[in-house]
Scaffold this active site. Structure first.
Site, mmCIF file in Angstrom:
data_model
loop_
_atom_site.group_PDB
_atom_site.id
_atom_site.type_symbol
_atom_site.label_atom_id
_atom_site.label_comp_id
_atom_site.label_asym_id
_atom_site.label_seq_id
_atom_site.Cartn_x
_atom_site.Cartn_y
_atom_site.Cartn_z
ATOM 1 N N LYS A 46 0.845 -1.178 0.000
ATOM 2 C CA LYS A 46 0.000 0.000 0.000
ATOM 3 C C LYS A 46 0.889 1.239 0.000
ATOM 4 C CE LYS A 46 -4.246 -1.725 0.414
ATOM 5 N NZ LYS A 46 -5.381 -1.360 -0.468
ATOM 6 N N ASP A 91 -0.559 -0.755 -4.717
ATOM 7 C CA ASP A 91 -1.903 -0.192 -4.615
ATOM 8 C C ASP A 91 -1.808 1.221 -4.061
ATOM 9 O OD1 ASP A 91 -4.571 0.323 -4.456
ATOM 10 O OD2 ASP A 91 -5.049 -1.261 -3.032
ATOM 11 N N LYS A 149 -14.986 -5.841 -6.120
ATOM 12 C CA LYS A 149 -15.287 -6.021 -4.701
ATOM 13 C C LYS A 149 -16.804 -6.064 -4.540
ATOM 14 C CE LYS A 149 -11.096 -3.658 -3.147
ATOM 15 N NZ LYS A 149 -10.535 -2.425 -2.538
#
Length: 377
Positions: free
Chosen positions: A166, A196, A272
């Site tokens: 991240k 990400d 998602k």
């Protein structure tokens, strides 16, 4: 199959502790805030679902989802035949625009209920297995380079062949290139490292500069490097850098997927269930992506075993889904069901048990619940 008339819906907000805080570009999460849904029918059947909202992604809050479910959506199910899943979800859409996580909870519960009633695993209801097992990667929250490198090294030592880092440092974006370089040095050249950004770089100009600085570290792909609404900017980043680009926050459902295809904005899409509104819409989105040659991933909002199981079943049933990141059960310090037992190193083996295939611990649900509402006929 006889009608399955819905007689009660339980709406249960829960707060589940994480093993450690989860840090991404726009927030730090000390725990997971979910709203569980249990749908019950006149013949004693039941199904469980879960909503895990994120105000920055789904546009919903924990309390807002609970109230939307309790006051607006759950009452619409009472008296309906639970077999007719799409008709039920269309009724929800007619009542409330948006609210994807809230609708996902109902979608998941209806799928669980139907598969349980038929005595089959959910993946069979969705079309059968496209593969025997799933492979997951571990996600590393944003931190200083040495800390992220140490965590990546530990995950690889534990048997993971892919890690996701991240990033999205808005203040000093080029520091993200140092983070990735440290992780790459720690894990070596054979481990796939995914990046990400969670929109953190904001604009195409910043994203292009950082991606070019990251090139020596060979990221597997760059996920959502610009703000969610700038799909033209995402396409520009893809053209200017030649990097493999994944769209996440910018793609909620079939409409956004069509636009991403038209603009040639992405090579990959992160699906998602909390963004799409559940399994039915996720499968529609995936069909568009597959037709356009865009491969998919089933991603997580760090849900409990309930929504994680739903995502894993969906991933197992869709050939175009090449990767999964349903790591919630690994990240939670306490869970309401037992999907953690499905994980072995970087492999996930989804069982043949009916429905979601999990055993929900109702006492654990009560322990971590903030409230418990029952909507009845």
């Amino acid at each position: 199959m006889t009608p399955m008339i819905v007689t009660a819906v339980d709406v249960i907000p829960v707060r589940l502790p994480l093993r450690e805080p989860f840090v991404i570009a726009y927030a730090t999460y000390p725990d997971t805030l979910s709203v569980l849904v249990r749908i019950r029918t006149a013949d004693g059947a039941e199904g469980w679902g879960e909503a895990t909202p994120d105000a920055n992604v789904t546009g919903e809050t924990w309390g807002g989802v609970a109230e939307t479910l309790r006051r607006d959506l759950a009452p619409l199910l009472i008296g309906r035949d639970a077999r007719h899943r799409e008709a039920a979800l269309l009724a929800l859409d007619a009542r409330v625009e948006g609210a994807p996580a809230a609708k996902a909870a109902i979608d998941i519960a209806l799928h669980d209920l139907n598969a349980r009633a038929l005595g089959i695993p959910l993946w069979q209801l969705l079309g059968g297995r496209a593969r025997d097992a799933l492979q997951i990667s571990r996600v590393i929250g944003m931190d200083e380079p040495r800390v992220m490198a140490a965590k990546a090294e530990a995950h690889v030592a534990a048997g993971f062949r892919t890690v996701k880092v991240k990033v999205g440092d808005a203040a000093t974006p080029l520091h993200d290139a140092e983070r990735l370089a440290a992780v790459r040095a720690a894990v070596g050249p054979e481990i796939a490292v995914k990046v990400d950004v969670n929109q953190g770089w904001g604009t195409p100009g910043v994203a292009i500069a950082v991606i070019r600085a990251m090139e020596p570290s060979k990221p597997a792909y760059i996920e959502q490097p610009v703000v969610w609404w700038d799909m033209e900017g995402l396409a520009e980043v893809r053209r200017q850098t030649g990097a493999t680009i994944m769209i996440d926050e910018g793609c909620h459902g079939p409409r956004e997927m069509l636009r991403a295809v038209s603009l040639r904005a992405a090579d990959l899409v992160n699906i998602k269930l909390m963004k799409t509104g559940g399994i039915i819409q996720a499968m529609k989105l995936n069909a568009i992506a597959e037709t356009a040659g865009i491969t998919a991933q089933i991603g997580t909002m760090v849900e409990s075993s309930i929504a994680s199981a739903a995502g894993l079943h969906a991933a197992l049933a869709m050939h175009n889904v090449k990767t999964v990141e349903m790591g919630g059960p690994l990240m939670l310090a306490a869970d309401v069901a037992d999907a953690r037992s499905w994980y072995a190193r970087d492999r996930v083996h989804v069982p043949d048990r009916p429905g979601l295939g999990i055993a929900v611990d109702v006492e654990c649900v009560r322990r971590f619940s903030d409230a418990w509402w029952t909507i009845e006929a």
